[in-house]
Design a protein around this motif. Structure first.
Motif, PDB file in Angstrom:
ATOM      1  N   LEU A 160      11.729   4.291  -2.047  1.00 52.16           N
ATOM      2  CA  LEU A 160      10.937   3.972  -1.536  1.00 52.16           C
ATOM      3  C   LEU A 160       9.266   3.469  -1.997  1.00 52.16           C
ATOM      4  CD1 LEU A 160      10.754   6.521   1.553  1.00 52.16           C
ATOM      5  CD2 LEU A 160      12.366   4.320   1.034  1.00 52.16           C
ATOM      6  N   GLY A 161       9.033   3.407  -2.838  1.00 48.50           N
ATOM      7  CA  GLY A 161       7.803   2.692  -3.727  1.00 48.50           C
ATOM      8  C   GLY A 161       7.587   2.036  -4.532  1.00 48.50           C
ATOM      9  N   SER A 162       8.790   1.627  -4.583  1.00 47.23           N
ATOM     10  CA  SER A 162       9.193  -0.237  -5.265  1.00 47.23           C
ATOM     11  C   SER A 162       8.833  -1.510  -5.160  1.00 47.23           C
ATOM     12  CB  SER A 162      11.611   0.500  -6.129  1.00 47.23           C
ATOM     13  OG  SER A 162      11.596   0.053  -4.667  1.00 47.23           O
ATOM     14  N   VAL A 163       8.645  -2.322  -5.468  1.00 43.92           N
ATOM     15  CA  VAL A 163       8.052  -3.135  -5.237  1.00 43.92           C
ATOM     16  C   VAL A 163       9.032  -4.038  -4.367  1.00 43.92           C
ATOM     17  CG1 VAL A 163       7.366  -5.794  -5.446  1.00 43.92           C
ATOM     18  CG2 VAL A 163       6.713  -4.105  -7.311  1.00 43.92           C
ATOM     19  N   ALA A 164      10.076  -3.889  -4.445  1.00 42.43           N
ATOM     20  CA  ALA A 164      11.693  -4.862  -4.137  1.00 42.43           C
ATOM     21  C   ALA A 164      12.031  -4.130  -3.133  1.00 42.43           C
ATOM     22  CB  ALA A 164      12.811  -4.611  -5.404  1.00 42.43           C
ATOM     23  N   PHE A 165      11.686  -3.070  -2.157  1.00 44.82           N
ATOM     24  CA  PHE A 165      12.323  -2.165  -1.184  1.00 44.82           C
ATOM     25  C   PHE A 165      11.018  -2.906   0.021  1.00 44.82           C
ATOM     26  CE2 PHE A 165      11.026   1.225   1.613  1.00 44.82           C
ATOM     27  CZ  PHE A 165      12.123   1.347   2.338  1.00 44.82           C
ATOM     28  N   GLY A 166       9.540  -2.836  -0.889  1.00 44.09           N
ATOM     29  CA  GLY A 166       8.719  -2.922  -0.083  1.00 44.09           C
ATOM     30  C   GLY A 166       8.978  -4.556   0.240  1.00 44.09           C
ATOM     31  N   ASN A 167       9.293  -5.413   0.001  1.00 40.37           N
ATOM     32  CA  ASN A 167       9.571  -6.758   0.348  1.00 40.37           C
ATOM     33  C   ASN A 167      10.548  -6.802   1.052  1.00 40.37           C
ATOM     34  OD1 ASN A 167       7.310  -7.217  -1.558  1.00 40.37           O
ATOM     35  ND2 ASN A 167       8.796  -8.455  -3.410  1.00 40.37           N
ATOM     36  N   SER A 403       4.542  17.227  -8.637  1.00 39.74           N
ATOM     37  CA  SER A 403       3.375  16.901  -9.658  1.00 39.74           C
ATOM     38  C   SER A 403       2.699  15.610  -9.379  1.00 39.74           C
ATOM     39  CB  SER A 403       4.137  16.369 -10.520  1.00 39.74           C
ATOM     40  OG  SER A 403       3.809  16.024 -11.895  1.00 39.74           O
ATOM     41  N   PRO A 404       1.424  16.395  -9.286  1.00 32.20           N
ATOM     42  CA  PRO A 404      -0.153  15.145  -8.635  1.00 32.20           C
ATOM     43  C   PRO A 404      -0.062  13.752  -9.460  1.00 32.20           C
ATOM     44  CG  PRO A 404      -0.754  17.634  -9.431  1.00 32.20           C
ATOM     45  CD  PRO A 404       0.387  17.592  -9.938  1.00 32.20           C
ATOM     46  N   GLY A 405       1.120  14.024 -10.496  1.00 31.02           N
ATOM     47  CA  GLY A 405       0.770  12.753 -11.955  1.00 31.02           C
ATOM     48  C   GLY A 405       1.542  11.990 -10.767  1.00 31.02           C
ATOM     49  N   LEU A 406       2.663  12.462 -10.563  1.00 33.71           N
ATOM     50  CA  LEU A 406       3.086  11.590  -9.303  1.00 33.71           C
ATOM     51  C   LEU A 406       3.328  11.058  -8.454  1.00 33.71           C
ATOM     52  CD1 LEU A 406       6.411  12.658 -11.421  1.00 33.71           C
ATOM     53  CD2 LEU A 406       5.428  11.079 -11.856  1.00 33.71           C
ATOM     54  N   THR A 407       2.001  11.744  -7.882  1.00 32.02           N
ATOM     55  CA  THR A 407       2.159  10.850  -6.551  1.00 32.02           C
ATOM     56  C   THR A 407       1.347   9.208  -6.581  1.00 32.02           C
ATOM     57  OG1 THR A 407      -0.513  12.086  -6.295  1.00 32.02           O
ATOM     58  CG2 THR A 407       1.463  13.234  -5.295  1.00 32.02           C
ATOM     59  N   SER A 408       1.066   8.588  -5.016  1.00 32.09           N
ATOM     60  CA  SER A 408       1.006   7.803  -5.227  1.00 32.09           C
ATOM     61  C   SER A 408       0.995   7.300  -3.317  1.00 32.09           C
ATOM     62  CB  SER A 408       1.906   6.907  -5.610  1.00 32.09           C
ATOM     63  OG  SER A 408       2.854   6.567  -5.372  1.00 32.09           O
ATOM     64  N   SER A 409      -0.424   6.327  -3.416  1.00 34.21           N
ATOM     65  CA  SER A 409      -0.175   5.966  -1.403  1.00 34.21           C
ATOM     66  C   SER A 409       1.105   4.572  -1.213  1.00 34.21           C
ATOM     67  CB  SER A 409      -0.943   5.254  -1.569  1.00 34.21           C
ATOM     68  OG  SER A 409      -2.127   5.915  -1.396  1.00 34.21           O
ATOM     69  N   PRO A 410       1.964   5.131  -0.870  1.00 34.47           N
ATOM     70  CA  PRO A 410       2.789   4.283  -0.088  1.00 34.47           C
ATOM     71  C   PRO A 410       3.076   2.607  -0.505  1.00 34.47           C
ATOM     72  CG  PRO A 410       2.457   5.406   1.975  1.00 34.47           C
ATOM     73  CD  PRO A 410       1.402   5.906   0.956  1.00 34.47           C
TER      74      PRO A 410
END
Length: 580
Positions: A160-167, A403-410
């Protein structure tokens, strides 16, 4: 020793070969277990074990007894032969030494130790213990037990965080027919997201509960966690879920573990999750405002109230329309029996000012719900990785394994989608308890559950037709098969190998000693290869020097008579004829 020696003494040769072959089996068996870590039985045998456990124990005991008898017989034969050579060379020995010799030759036989002969006593005790433990060693080695077989799995899932899915999501949300497709979909989503939100709240009416949420035939522990089932048997439908077994690796056993069922299975898979940090607190009116406007319309027999909830969050405006029934006579809502809880998302998910990092949910309890003051919940969606456990038909998302290192805003479209679902859900709300602290905690869990379910529903829709490679991410996990078999346990197998090796080594040494003695004693007329030190009949006949045919020794008649001498050790003495 040369080849001729092996041929000249075939009995010793067969004993050495037989003992070596039998003792090689546990070495090879344990070595293979240590190599593969877990050795499992086929499913059809496991089912028989579960159905007939007593019969399994009996079969293993019989096999262990047979192997123990064979190895003990090999051991006893060579020790008997070696003892005969050793003690026959001594001019005189004590009866205790003779007793030890007989005990070693007929092991396992218990002889009470004597402090006067510490070495012989210790040796006899050691041999007795080793031979006695042989049976338990074979049983321990052969009896299968319940084992947990870990099998590594790899695969892919929708990112769900990939650029292709976001587009793609952005195109779908803003497409020409988007509204026509979203409306009926949200009507279905409405009640499900309500249930999902409530399931995330583990306090109902002030009582701690264990909540469960079921979607599409799948039971989740409290909430979906923003994940989609990665195991087919947990998919809840005939449609296959995310293919975890794209490139399965089944360890070292050389067979397809995917078809191995065992007694039961459970799984742990690392997956991408969408969740949210939700913080609820009273409104700060210095920065935000919340108001409602009511208009009542009289119908033929009923009055309708139109509500518009208007929010201003830091300069961003949004509103939500509601329709409720009103009292026909008074044009008012009955505060004693009815309540109203307007909810508005701000900023508007479709506005250019919408922030993908966070948005706000405004709510205000009116009438029966007036215990809830005007409240603002800050929602911060984010992507992360979690450990998901599939066990007993229930899916549990371990948020502590994040894992905190793998979190990111959607991305923006994903946050917009979550906010749209929350906004659509705003028309159906639940009253909470009157405790403000518990109330805010419930609201936070509730809206987090709605956000997570919205992500699961979105992931399900885009996975149903297959995941494109540019929208996929790798995932991995472990399948744990509970079955019957053998697992490498270093201390247990060290004990077994040490005991078995000791028996084998003693057998070889005793046989080698007998080889050497019989090779040198073949020309010695005093050496009797037919004399058996462990046979009481041979010892009796040897003491009286009876003359006759050795093949008729079993026909000799002996008798016990009273001892004539005073002070005799025993009241009886054995009488053997001098000739046969």
């Amino acid at each position: 020793m040369d080849l001729l020696d092996w041929v000249k003494f075939p009995s010793l040769t067969l004993i050495i070969i037989g003992q070596t072959v039998v003792m090689a089996f546990p070495w090879c068996f344990i070595g293979y277990i240590l190599l593969v870590d877990v050795l499992t039985l086929p499913d059809h045998i496991v089912h028989l074990i579960v159905k007939y456990p007593t019969e399994l124990t009996m079969i293993v005991t019989l096999i262990s007894t047979l192997l123990s008898i064979i190895t003990s017989w090999f051991f006893k034969s060579v020790v008997n032969r070696a003892s005969q050579h050793y003690f026959s060379e001594l001019r005189s020995i004590t009866l205790f030494e003779l007793r030890i010799a007989v005990a070693l030759s007929t092991a396992p036989t218990w002889v009470w130790p004597q402090l006067k002969f510490p070495r012989l006593s210790a040796g006899a005790l050691a041999v007795f213990a080793v031979v006695t433990l042989l049976h338990s060693s074979w049983s321990t080695l052969l009896l299968p037990t319940v084992v947990q077989w870990p099998v590594k799995m790899t695969g892919t899932e929708l990112d769900l965080g990939s650029v292709a899915f976001g587009n793609q999501l952005s195109v779908d949300l803003n497409g020409y027919q988007a509204n026509g497709v979203q409306a009926p979909a949200f009507e279905t989503l409405n009640i499900l997201s309500l249930v999902s939100g409530l399931a995330a709240v583990d306090i109902e009416g002030g009582v701690q509960t264990s909540s469960m949420f079921s979607f599409n035939g799948v039971s989740y522990d409290r909430s979906t966690g923003g994940i989609l089932p990665a195991i087919e048997e947990y998919s809840g439908s005939s449609n296959p879920p995310v293919p975890v077994h794209t490139s399965p690796e089944w360890g070292h056993l050389g067979r397809d573990a995917g078809t191995h069922q065992g007694i039961s299975k459970n799984y742990t898979v690392t997956q991408q999750s969408v969740t949210a940090n939700v913080t609820c607190q009273p409104i700060d009116r210095s920065q935000n405002s919340f108001s409602t406007i009511q208009n009542v319309t009289q119908g033929p027999e009923i009055a309708f109230a139109t509500w518009e909830a208007i929010v201003n969050c830091s300069g961003n405006l949004n509103s939500q329309l509601y329709f409720t029934a009103a009292n026909y006579a008074t044009d008012q809502v009955d505060p004693g029996s009815e309540g109203f809880l307007p909810v508005v998302v701000c900023p508007n998910p479709g506005a250019t000012t919408f922030n993908p990092n966070k948005f706000y949910i405004f709510m205000d309890g009116l009438y029966k719900y007036d215990f809830l003051p005007t409240t603002v919940c800050e929602v911060v969606p984010y992507l992360t990785t979690v450990n998901v456990t599939y066990n007993g038909g229930i899916i549990s998302v371990d948020r502590s394994g994040t894992s905190p290192g793998l979190t990111s805003s959607p991305n923006l479209p994903l946050s917009q989608y979550i906010a749209i679902v929350v906004a659509y859900q705003a028309g159906a709300n639940q009253g909470m308890t009157s405790n403000p602290i518990v109330m805010y905690s419930e609201l936070e869990d509730y809206w987090r559950g709605v956000a997570e379910f919205a992500s699961t529903q979105l992931r399900s829709g885009y996975t149903a037709s297959g995941v494109q490679s540019n929208m996929a991410r790798s995932t991995n996990g472990t399948m744990y098969i509970i079955t019957y078999g053998w697992r490498s346990e270093a201390y247990t197998y060290i004990y077994l190998l040490a005991l078995i090796t000791l028996v084998w080594g003693t057998t070889i040494l005793a046989a080698r000693y007998s080889f050497m003695k019989e090779k040198t004693n073949t020309s010695d007329p005093s050496f009797d290869p037919f004399f058996n030190l462990s046979d009481p009949a041979d010892l009796i006949i040897a003491t009286c020097e009876s003359v006759g045919d050795r093949h008729k020794i079993d026909d000799i008649t002996v008798g016990f008579v009273s001892a004539a001498k005073r002070g005799a050790m025993f009241r009886k003495k054995l009488v053997v004829p001098e000739t046969v």
